[in-house]
Scaffold this motif. Structure first.
Motif, PDB file in Angstrom:
ATOM      1  N   GLU A  78       3.356  -0.319 -11.076  1.00 58.10           N
ATOM      2  CA  GLU A  78       3.900   0.381  -9.909  1.00 58.10           C
ATOM      3  C   GLU A  78       2.946   0.276  -8.728  1.00 58.10           C
ATOM      4  N   ASN A  79       3.522   0.210  -7.528  1.00 59.09           N
ATOM      5  CA  ASN A  79       2.795   0.156  -6.252  1.00 59.09           C
ATOM      6  C   ASN A  79       2.108  -1.176  -5.991  1.00 59.09           C
ATOM      7  N   LYS A 131      10.361   0.388  -9.006  1.00 57.33           N
ATOM      8  CA  LYS A 131      10.926   0.707  -7.695  1.00 57.33           C
ATOM      9  C   LYS A 131       9.890   0.860  -6.589  1.00 57.33           C
ATOM     10  N   ASP A 132       8.629   1.073  -6.946  1.00 54.29           N
ATOM     11  CA  ASP A 132       7.588   1.212  -5.928  1.00 54.29           C
ATOM     12  C   ASP A 132       6.735  -0.040  -5.781  1.00 54.29           C
ATOM     13  N   TRP A 167       6.339  -4.147  -4.681  1.00 55.10           N
ATOM     14  CA  TRP A 167       6.869  -4.992  -3.610  1.00 55.10           C
ATOM     15  C   TRP A 167       6.643  -6.460  -3.933  1.00 55.10           C
ATOM     16  N   SER A 205      13.346 -12.443  -3.235  1.00 58.48           N
ATOM     17  CA  SER A 205      14.528 -11.579  -3.326  1.00 58.48           C
ATOM     18  C   SER A 205      15.045 -11.513  -4.765  1.00 58.48           C
ATOM     19  N   ALA A 211      12.545  -9.525  -7.101  1.00 62.40           N
ATOM     20  CA  ALA A 211      12.570  -8.081  -6.855  1.00 62.40           C
ATOM     21  C   ALA A 211      13.828  -7.448  -7.455  1.00 62.40           C
ATOM     22  N   LYS A 212      14.965  -8.088  -7.277  1.00 67.48           N
ATOM     23  CA  LYS A 212      16.217  -7.542  -7.804  1.00 67.48           C
ATOM     24  C   LYS A 212      16.213  -7.517  -9.329  1.00 67.48           C
ATOM     25  N   ALA A 221      12.537  -3.864  -8.036  1.00 64.58           N
ATOM     26  CA  ALA A 221      11.483  -3.619  -7.049  1.00 64.58           C
ATOM     27  C   ALA A 221      12.028  -3.797  -5.624  1.00 64.58           C
ATOM     28  N   GLN A 222      11.160  -3.598  -4.654  1.00 62.51           N
ATOM     29  CA  GLN A 222      11.500  -3.796  -3.243  1.00 62.51           C
ATOM     30  C   GLN A 222      10.924  -5.130  -2.777  1.00 62.51           C
ATOM     31  N   TYR A 223      11.384  -5.613  -1.623  1.00 62.17           N
ATOM     32  CA  TYR A 223      10.854  -6.873  -1.110  1.00 62.17           C
ATOM     33  C   TYR A 223      10.899  -6.912   0.408  1.00 62.17           C
ATOM     34  N   ARG A 224      10.028  -7.736   0.955  1.00 63.63           N
ATOM     35  CA  ARG A 224      10.029  -8.014   2.384  1.00 63.63           C
ATOM     36  C   ARG A 224      10.005  -9.527   2.560  1.00 63.63           C
TER      37      ARG A 224
END
Length: 342
Positions: free
Chosen positions: A141-142, A169-170, A172, A193, A196-197, A201-204
């Protein structure tokens, strides 16, 4: 365990061959998801008659499920494969190769999959699966995970399990640098993308070209949004990247003839992170690109390199000599070629 396997190979060599064959069938079915007998026979270089006898036996043992659309691996078969994995490494002699490469290059972990990615699609899938497993073993995480583009990393993304025990979920996922002008599915943004999916997780994303002129680089970096994303990327704790052949990457980047000649004359054999390396792991050319810099790679806690194919052996050696890798995932053909040169 090793001694027991040696005794078995001496006294019951035929049994070892049968085990390897049935393991290969189960493993290929698992990688494919669902497959017809004819396609499976072709991919394993086996006659349909021999394959039918083996798959009938594996079905009777509850390891395969056969449907009208093809065959798939059962949950029992999947569990058996996991238990067999360390045994098969010993049988195929891969553990010795892993130890040798790990010790020579001072790596934390080396994972070798059977086969040659240059000639086998199933080996490429297996390489991606091993890369996904290596990533999941260190992510938490993180975390910020920086990912490069390319065919191998796209396969890693496809092999990431969507049923990871708990969504990250936290965490990236971010691209290591801008996009190379190639098929969208092989660009870092697309791979980020997908990864992460797969794990929740999240993505930029970084919507800039991989190769920039100096004036374009300075102009883009003045943009607050671009600078913010680049700074975020450079904080990555984990970097996962492919390793390219120098001249192949020159071709994919469509560099001008003068630059191509400079790179060739400098003795470049490998490319990674936008840098070209010679056989001694020295940078002989680098691209002006937004994203990770060499100091960021040195500061990352975990750097995972993934590459396969006999043709990539020199490239992998060069990047290992660069000296920033922690975990290496490669195939048997590349590993044996590297060890032979050692």
């Amino acid at each position: 365990m090793r001694k027991l396997l040696e005794i078995q190979q001496q006294l019951l060599p035929d049994l070892t061959d049968v085990l390897k064959k049935r393991y290969a069938i189960l493993h290929q079915v698992m990688l494919t998801g669902i497959v017809g007998r004819r396609s499976l026979a072709v991919s394993l270089n086996m006659t349909e008659r021999v394959l039918r006898a083996e798959t009938d036996l594996l079905k009777a043992q509850g390891l395969l499920e056969i449907e009208s659309t093809g065959m798939r691996i059962s949950e029992a078969g999947r569990e058996l494969l996991e238990e067999l994995e360390p045994i098969m490494e010993e049988l195929l002699g891969l553990s010795v190769l892993e130890d040798r490469i790990r010790d020579v290059y001072g790596l934390r972990q080396v994972v070798i999959v059977p086969g040659d990615s240059d000639t086998s699609a199933s080996t490429k899938q297996n390489l991606g699966r091993a890369g996904a497993k290596a990533l999941l073993s260190v992510i938490r995480e993180n975390d910020i995970v920086a990912v490069t583009g390319g065919f191998t990393l796209a396969e890693v993304a496809e092999q990431l399990s969507p049923t990871f025990p708990a969504p990250l979920k936290d965490a990236w996922f971010v691209p290591a640098r801008g996009g190379l002008g190639e098929n969208m599915e092989y660009q870092a943004n697309s791979i980020v993308s997908t990864m992460a999916k797969r794990v929740g997780a999240q993505y930029r994303l970084l919507h800039v070209p991989d190769l920039l002129r100096r004036d374009a680089y300075e102009l883009l970096y003045q943009d607050q949004n671009v600078r913010e994303i680049v700074d975020f990327i450079r904080r990555a704790r984990i970097i996962i990247h492919g390793i390219g052949d120098a001249m192949e990457m020159v071709r994919r980047r469509r560099l001008d003839p003068q630059t191509v000649e400079e790179i060739r004359n400098a003795g470049a054999v490998a490319e990674s992170f936008g840098h070209y390396f010679n056989e001694d792991g020295q940078t002989v050319h680098h691209m002006l690109t937004l994203g990770l810099q060499l100091e960021d790679i040195a500061n990352a806690e975990v750097v995972i390199g993934i590459a396969g194919g006999r043709s990539k052996a020199k490239s992998i050696h060069a990047v290992l000599k660069f000296g920033q890798e922690d975990i290496l995932v490669l195939d048997e053909a590349a590993a044996r070629e590297i060890v032979k040169e050692l």
